[in-house]
Design a protein around this motif. Sequence first.
Motif, PDB file in Angstrom:
ATOM      1  N   SER A  38      50.402  36.103  45.879  1.00 40.27           N
ATOM      2  CA  SER A  38      49.549  37.248  46.189  1.00 40.27           C
ATOM      3  C   SER A  38      49.473  38.202  45.010  1.00 40.27           C
ATOM      4  O   SER A  38      48.397  38.715  44.675  1.00 40.27           O
ATOM      5  CB  SER A  38      50.081  37.962  47.437  1.00 40.27           C
ATOM      6  OG  SER A  38      49.342  39.131  47.708  1.00 40.27           O
ATOM      7  N   ALA A  39      50.614  38.452  44.339  1.00 36.60           N
ATOM      8  CA  ALA A  39      50.628  39.345  43.184  1.00 36.60           C
ATOM      9  C   ALA A  39      49.801  38.768  42.047  1.00 36.60           C
ATOM     10  O   ALA A  39      49.052  39.493  41.376  1.00 36.60           O
ATOM     11  CB  ALA A  39      52.069  39.583  42.731  1.00 36.60           C
ATOM     12  N   ARG A  41      47.258  36.724  42.310  1.00 33.49           N
ATOM     13  CA  ARG A  41      45.844  36.815  42.668  1.00 33.49           C
ATOM     14  C   ARG A  41      45.310  38.223  42.442  1.00 33.49           C
ATOM     15  O   ARG A  41      44.154  38.404  42.041  1.00 33.49           O
ATOM     16  CB  ARG A  41      45.660  36.405  44.128  1.00 33.49           C
ATOM     17  CG  ARG A  41      45.694  34.890  44.327  1.00 33.49           C
ATOM     18  CD  ARG A  41      45.648  34.502  45.786  1.00 33.49           C
ATOM     19  NE  ARG A  41      45.535  33.046  45.951  1.00 33.49           N
ATOM     20  CZ  ARG A  41      45.754  32.401  47.094  1.00 33.49           C
ATOM     21  NH1 ARG A  41      46.101  33.092  48.190  1.00 33.49           N
ATOM     22  NH2 ARG A  41      45.627  31.089  47.156  1.00 33.49           N
ATOM     23  N   GLN A  42      46.147  39.240  42.698  1.00 33.68           N
ATOM     24  CA  GLN A  42      45.715  40.612  42.441  1.00 33.68           C
ATOM     25  C   GLN A  42      45.493  40.833  40.949  1.00 33.68           C
ATOM     26  O   GLN A  42      44.524  41.475  40.540  1.00 33.68           O
ATOM     27  CB  GLN A  42      46.755  41.593  42.971  1.00 33.68           C
ATOM     28  CG  GLN A  42      46.849  41.621  44.491  1.00 33.68           C
ATOM     29  CD  GLN A  42      47.911  42.591  44.980  1.00 33.68           C
ATOM     30  OE1 GLN A  42      48.520  43.289  44.187  1.00 33.68           O
ATOM     31  NE2 GLN A  42      48.139  42.616  46.276  1.00 33.68           N
ATOM     32  N   GLY A  45      42.326  39.176  39.987  1.00 37.83           N
ATOM     33  CA  GLY A  45      41.204  39.981  40.440  1.00 37.83           C
ATOM     34  C   GLY A  45      40.934  41.153  39.524  1.00 37.83           C
ATOM     35  O   GLY A  45      39.789  41.490  39.231  1.00 37.83           O
ATOM     36  N   LEU A  46      42.013  41.813  39.037  1.00 36.35           N
ATOM     37  CA  LEU A  46      41.842  42.916  38.097  1.00 36.35           C
ATOM     38  C   LEU A  46      41.167  42.434  36.820  1.00 36.35           C
ATOM     39  O   LEU A  46      40.295  43.105  36.266  1.00 36.35           O
ATOM     40  CB  LEU A  46      43.205  43.541  37.760  1.00 36.35           C
ATOM     41  CG  LEU A  46      43.850  44.395  38.842  1.00 36.35           C
ATOM     42  CD1 LEU A  46      45.245  44.818  38.412  1.00 36.35           C
ATOM     43  CD2 LEU A  46      43.007  45.613  39.132  1.00 36.35           C
ATOM     44  N   GLU A  49      37.483  42.015  37.504  1.00 34.49           N
ATOM     45  CA  GLU A  49      36.762  43.275  37.664  1.00 34.49           C
ATOM     46  C   GLU A  49      36.446  43.934  36.334  1.00 34.49           C
ATOM     47  O   GLU A  49      35.485  44.676  36.206  1.00 34.49           O
ATOM     48  CB  GLU A  49      37.583  44.235  38.531  1.00 34.49           C
ATOM     49  CG  GLU A  49      37.663  43.803  39.988  1.00 34.49           C
ATOM     50  CD  GLU A  49      38.594  44.699  40.778  1.00 34.49           C
ATOM     51  OE1 GLU A  49      39.124  45.652  40.183  1.00 34.49           O
ATOM     52  OE2 GLU A  49      38.791  44.440  41.975  1.00 34.49           O
TER      53      GLU A  49
END
Length: 264
Positions: A38-39, A41-42, A45-46, A49
Motif C-alpha cells: 500500500s505504501a 502504491r502511494q 501515485g505521487l 501526479e
Amino acid sequence: MQHLEHERLVFLALGESEADDGERTHLDTCAHCRTELSALRQVAGLGAETQGLGDLPDPPEHIWQGIEAEIRAAEVTEVHAPVAVLTGVDRQQVPGQTRGTETVTRLDPTRRPRRGRGWSRWAATAVTAVAAAAIGVVGTVTVLRPTEPEPAETPTVLASAPLAAFGSTPKSAQGDARVLQGGQLHLHVANLPRVPGYYEVWLINPTTMEMFSIGTLGGDADALLPLPPNVDLKSYSVVDVSAEQYDNNTRHSGDSLLRGTLTG
C-alpha cells in the motif's frame, strides 16, 4: 512466515505484473506485506501526479547523491553475484558452454521471475530511489506553494468613534465603533454592566435627537451590524448603546450605557 521480497512488491505497486494465486493468498493473510504494498502504491501515485506539473524546482542535491549511491551499490552487487539463467534452461545444457562459464541469457518475457535477483533488483532499487526523488520534489512544491488561503484584506474604515461610559454607567465600560466600506458598523465593547434585558445599538441625530435602532448586541464583545442604505452619517453621527427591557417597546429606553460621535 516468509514475506514477499521488496523488489517484487515494487513491481506489483507499479503495475508491471499481477500477483499470482500464491502471492494473492499471501497478501490476504500477511498484514506486513499488505502495508508495504500500500505504501509503495502511494509513492507510485505521487510520482504519477507530478507528471503534469511544470516549472518544478530541482530536487535537493542530496537526493541525487542518494540515487547515484544506490545504483552504484546495485551495480557492484550485480557484477560480483552469480548470474542466474533467467529462461529456465540449465546452463550446463547450452551447447558450447563450459562448466563454470557465466553468461547472461536473454530474459524470457513469458516467464518473468517472481524472485529474480538480477535486473529486477537493480530496477527496484532505481525505482525506489526515483520515487524518493519525486517525494522530495512534491515536498518542495508544497513548501513553495502553500495551500492555505491568503488572509482577507482589511476593510476600509470610513468613520470611527470611541465609545465612553454615559450617565451613571461605570467608567470602566468602554468601546469603539467603526463604519466599514460596504455599509456595516463594527462594534467592540468591554465591561458593560449586566442588565436584566439586552443591549441595543442606535444612531442619533444630536441636533434633533431623532434616532433609529440598527441592531442588538449578544454576549460577544464584537458585533457587525448592517447599516440602512444611504444612511446620512453626517446627521446621525452619534452611536449609542442602551439597556433595554423585554417589554415589546421599540422606542429607546432612555438608559444609555455608551455613547460616541463618529468622525472621519
